[in-house]
Design a protein around this motif. Sequence first.
Motif, PDB file in Angstrom:
ATOM      1  N   LEU A   1      23.282 -15.278 -20.204  1.00 26.02           N
ATOM      2  CA  LEU A   1      23.434 -14.980 -18.783  1.00 26.02           C
ATOM      3  C   LEU A   1      24.832 -15.349 -18.289  1.00 26.02           C
ATOM      4  O   LEU A   1      25.325 -16.450 -18.577  1.00 26.02           O
ATOM      5  CB  LEU A   1      22.397 -15.736 -17.961  1.00 26.02           C
ATOM      6  CG  LEU A   1      20.969 -15.173 -17.979  1.00 26.02           C
ATOM      7  CD1 LEU A   1      20.033 -16.109 -17.222  1.00 26.02           C
ATOM      8  CD2 LEU A   1      20.929 -13.785 -17.356  1.00 26.02           C
ATOM      9  N   PRO A   2      25.495 -14.465 -17.548  1.00 27.71           N
ATOM     10  CA  PRO A   2      26.847 -14.759 -17.057  1.00 27.71           C
ATOM     11  C   PRO A   2      26.832 -15.865 -16.020  1.00 27.71           C
ATOM     12  O   PRO A   2      25.876 -16.012 -15.244  1.00 27.71           O
ATOM     13  CB  PRO A   2      27.276 -13.424 -16.425  1.00 27.71           C
ATOM     14  CG  PRO A   2      25.997 -12.745 -16.056  1.00 27.71           C
ATOM     15  CD  PRO A   2      25.023 -13.129 -17.127  1.00 27.71           C
ATOM     16  N   GLU A   3      27.891 -16.665 -16.020  1.00 27.59           N
ATOM     17  CA  GLU A   3      27.999 -17.747 -15.036  1.00 27.59           C
ATOM     18  C   GLU A   3      28.278 -17.184 -13.638  1.00 27.59           C
ATOM     19  O   GLU A   3      27.829 -17.723 -12.637  1.00 27.59           O
ATOM     20  CB  GLU A   3      29.109 -18.716 -15.440  1.00 27.59           C
ATOM     21  CG  GLU A   3      28.826 -19.479 -16.734  1.00 27.59           C
ATOM     22  CD  GLU A   3      29.918 -20.468 -17.063  1.00 27.59           C
ATOM     23  OE1 GLU A   3      30.866 -20.606 -16.255  1.00 27.59           O
ATOM     24  OE2 GLU A   3      29.842 -21.110 -18.127  1.00 27.59           O
ATOM     25  N   SER A   4      29.033 -16.106 -13.579  1.00 23.63           N
ATOM     26  CA  SER A   4      29.373 -15.494 -12.296  1.00 23.63           C
ATOM     27  C   SER A   4      28.508 -14.271 -12.052  1.00 23.63           C
ATOM     28  O   SER A   4      28.194 -13.514 -12.986  1.00 23.63           O
ATOM     29  CB  SER A   4      30.848 -15.079 -12.280  1.00 23.63           C
ATOM     30  OG  SER A   4      31.137 -14.296 -11.132  1.00 23.63           O
ATOM     31  N   GLU A   5      28.119 -14.078 -10.782  1.00 27.20           N
ATOM     32  CA  GLU A   5      27.346 -12.895 -10.416  1.00 27.20           C
ATOM     33  C   GLU A   5      28.226 -11.846  -9.744  1.00 27.20           C
ATOM     34  O   GLU A   5      27.767 -11.041  -8.951  1.00 27.20           O
ATOM     35  CB  GLU A   5      26.173 -13.283  -9.513  1.00 27.20           C
ATOM     36  CG  GLU A   5      25.090 -14.060 -10.235  1.00 27.20           C
ATOM     37  CD  GLU A   5      23.865 -14.323  -9.384  1.00 27.20           C
ATOM     38  OE1 GLU A   5      23.091 -13.385  -9.143  1.00 27.20           O
ATOM     39  OE2 GLU A   5      23.698 -15.488  -8.957  1.00 27.20           O
ATOM     40  N   ALA A   6      29.519 -11.870 -10.085  1.00 24.65           N
ATOM     41  CA  ALA A   6      30.442 -10.848  -9.581  1.00 24.65           C
ATOM     42  C   ALA A   6      30.510  -9.724 -10.600  1.00 24.65           C
ATOM     43  O   ALA A   6      30.929  -9.926 -11.736  1.00 24.65           O
ATOM     44  CB  ALA A   6      31.829 -11.446  -9.359  1.00 24.65           C
ATOM     45  N   GLY A   7      30.068  -8.531 -10.214  1.00 22.01           N
ATOM     46  CA  GLY A   7      30.063  -7.401 -11.130  1.00 22.01           C
ATOM     47  C   GLY A   7      28.804  -6.585 -10.960  1.00 22.01           C
ATOM     48  O   GLY A   7      28.217  -6.557  -9.888  1.00 22.01           O
ATOM     49  N   CYS A   8      28.364  -5.923 -12.037  1.00 24.82           N
ATOM     50  CA  CYS A   8      27.107  -5.177 -11.989  1.00 24.82           C
ATOM     51  C   CYS A   8      26.595  -4.956 -13.403  1.00 24.82           C
ATOM     52  O   CYS A   8      27.305  -5.210 -14.391  1.00 24.82           O
ATOM     53  CB  CYS A   8      27.262  -3.856 -11.241  1.00 24.82           C
ATOM     54  SG  CYS A   8      28.076  -2.531 -12.161  1.00 24.82           S
ATOM     55  N   ILE A   9      25.350  -4.487 -13.500  1.00 27.04           N
ATOM     56  CA  ILE A   9      24.702  -4.255 -14.777  1.00 27.04           C
ATOM     57  C   ILE A   9      24.399  -2.768 -14.931  1.00 27.04           C
ATOM     58  O   ILE A   9      23.868  -2.138 -14.012  1.00 27.04           O
ATOM     59  CB  ILE A   9      23.377  -5.047 -14.872  1.00 27.04           C
ATOM     60  CG1 ILE A   9      23.643  -6.550 -14.782  1.00 27.04           C
ATOM     61  CG2 ILE A   9      22.635  -4.712 -16.156  1.00 27.04           C
ATOM     62  CD1 ILE A   9      22.377  -7.385 -14.634  1.00 27.04           C
ATOM     63  N   LEU A  10      24.736  -2.217 -16.100  1.00 26.81           N
ATOM     64  CA  LEU A  10      24.343  -0.858 -16.461  1.00 26.81           C
ATOM     65  C   LEU A  10      23.276  -1.005 -17.536  1.00 26.81           C
ATOM     66  O   LEU A  10      23.547  -1.517 -18.630  1.00 26.81           O
ATOM     67  CB  LEU A  10      25.541  -0.070 -16.993  1.00 26.81           C
ATOM     68  CG  LEU A  10      26.762   0.021 -16.067  1.00 26.81           C
ATOM     69  CD1 LEU A  10      27.876   0.837 -16.732  1.00 26.81           C
ATOM     70  CD2 LEU A  10      26.378   0.654 -14.731  1.00 26.81           C
TER      71      LEU A  10
ATOM     72  N   ARG B   1      12.814  -9.748 -14.642  1.00 29.84           N
ATOM     73  CA  ARG B   1      13.386 -11.058 -15.025  1.00 29.84           C
ATOM     74  C   ARG B   1      14.708 -11.311 -14.292  1.00 29.84           C
ATOM     75  O   ARG B   1      14.978 -12.429 -13.836  1.00 29.84           O
ATOM     76  CB  ARG B   1      13.633 -11.100 -16.532  1.00 29.84           C
ATOM     77  CG  ARG B   1      12.412 -10.881 -17.405  1.00 29.84           C
ATOM     78  CD  ARG B   1      11.653 -12.142 -17.682  1.00 29.84           C
ATOM     79  NE  ARG B   1      10.661 -11.930 -18.732  1.00 29.84           N
ATOM     80  CZ  ARG B   1      10.876 -12.209 -20.014  1.00 29.84           C
ATOM     81  NH1 ARG B   1      12.032 -12.713 -20.417  1.00 29.84           N
ATOM     82  NH2 ARG B   1       9.918 -12.015 -20.908  1.00 29.84           N
ATOM     83  N   LEU B   2      15.523 -10.265 -14.196  1.00 37.38           N
ATOM     84  CA  LEU B   2      16.845 -10.428 -13.604  1.00 37.38           C
ATOM     85  C   LEU B   2      16.772 -10.694 -12.102  1.00 37.38           C
ATOM     86  O   LEU B   2      17.676 -11.309 -11.530  1.00 37.38           O
ATOM     87  CB  LEU B   2      17.691  -9.181 -13.865  1.00 37.38           C
ATOM     88  CG  LEU B   2      17.988  -8.879 -15.336  1.00 37.38           C
ATOM     89  CD1 LEU B   2      18.849  -7.624 -15.460  1.00 37.38           C
ATOM     90  CD2 LEU B   2      18.676 -10.066 -15.997  1.00 37.38           C
ATOM     91  N   ALA B   3      15.708 -10.224 -11.461  1.00 37.10           N
ATOM     92  CA  ALA B   3      15.554 -10.473 -10.027  1.00 37.10           C
ATOM     93  C   ALA B   3      15.492 -11.969  -9.732  1.00 37.10           C
ATOM     94  O   ALA B   3      15.867 -12.413  -8.638  1.00 37.10           O
ATOM     95  CB  ALA B   3      14.290  -9.780  -9.504  1.00 37.10           C
ATOM     96  N   GLN B   4      15.048 -12.748 -10.718  1.00 40.09           N
ATOM     97  CA  GLN B   4      15.000 -14.196 -10.574  1.00 40.09           C
ATOM     98  C   GLN B   4      16.235 -14.870 -11.163  1.00 40.09           C
ATOM     99  O   GLN B   4      16.749 -15.830 -10.611  1.00 40.09           O
ATOM    100  CB  GLN B   4      13.744 -14.741 -11.278  1.00 40.09           C
ATOM    101  CG  GLN B   4      12.432 -14.246 -10.699  1.00 40.09           C
ATOM    102  CD  GLN B   4      12.224 -14.684  -9.266  1.00 40.09           C
ATOM    103  OE1 GLN B   4      12.574 -15.807  -8.898  1.00 40.09           O
ATOM    104  NE2 GLN B   4      11.664 -13.810  -8.446  1.00 40.09           N
ATOM    105  N   ALA B   5      16.709 -14.351 -12.297  1.00 45.37           N
ATOM    106  CA  ALA B   5      17.797 -15.008 -13.025  1.00 45.37           C
ATOM    107  C   ALA B   5      19.166 -14.774 -12.392  1.00 45.37           C
ATOM    108  O   ALA B   5      19.969 -15.708 -12.260  1.00 45.37           O
ATOM    109  CB  ALA B   5      17.812 -14.545 -14.476  1.00 45.37           C
ATOM    110  N   VAL B   6      19.467 -13.522 -12.036  1.00 44.64           N
ATOM    111  CA  VAL B   6      20.771 -13.182 -11.432  1.00 44.64           C
ATOM    112  C   VAL B   6      20.530 -12.218 -10.260  1.00 44.64           C
ATOM    113  O   VAL B   6      20.870 -11.034 -10.337  1.00 44.64           O
ATOM    114  CB  VAL B   6      21.739 -12.561 -12.474  1.00 44.64           C
ATOM    115  CG1 VAL B   6      22.336 -13.620 -13.377  1.00 44.64           C
ATOM    116  CG2 VAL B   6      21.026 -11.496 -13.315  1.00 44.64           C
TER     117      VAL B   6
END
Length: 217
Positions: free
Chosen positions: A42-51, A67-72
């Motif tokens: 999991l990335p430390e920063s939540e700056a960006g996006c996921i494809l 899962r990601l809705a909770q994690a990032v």
Amino acid sequence: MELFIHIIDDDASFRTALGRLVETYGFRVSGYQSGEDFLAQLPESEAGCILLDLRMPGLSGPELQDRLAQAVPLLPLVFLTGQGTIAASVQAMKAGADDFLEKPISSKTLRDVIDRALAHNETKRAGRDQLQALQAKLSNLTPREMQVFDLVVRGRRNKQVAYDLNTSERTIKAHRHNIMEKLGVASIAEMVSIAERLGRVQWIRPETRAAFFPKGQ
């Protein structure tokens, strides 16, 4: 701040080609062969996006989305699929996906979608930062001031708050003054707005708020 585009797809050749294309836009790219692979790094920063690919061995795209809705929660998610259906796209969007694209994807379409997702990401991160700043201000209140704050934002008048807390109206007025100074607000309506944003009270319609909090209260 560096913006990372995280590509999660079990097709290595597609993942590599897509990563090279995204890099031409000037973004950093991280590739993952599965949802489990991404969760393990999991990335430390939540700056960006996921494809994210819709159908993969192991965790499917929708399962990973949960899962990601909770994690990032701040990272926007864009689904990419070669086997999309209307039902799948509707489900993904209802669950919070920013977009749903079918392979193959044109360069312009992909760039536009990424730009929108990044703008959404920036808005969400700014909102989080604002909430954290408000929470920090609220944490400066003493336990008694917090009691007064919670009663005042629920529409209790000075006399009622004084009765509830078994103290004098003058003391409550002094507490209110200190609370407003610490929060940096000039009205009860602003206090209510802070309480609403932090989830301490439910949202109150403007016309109802006017009835509960007339001038001078």
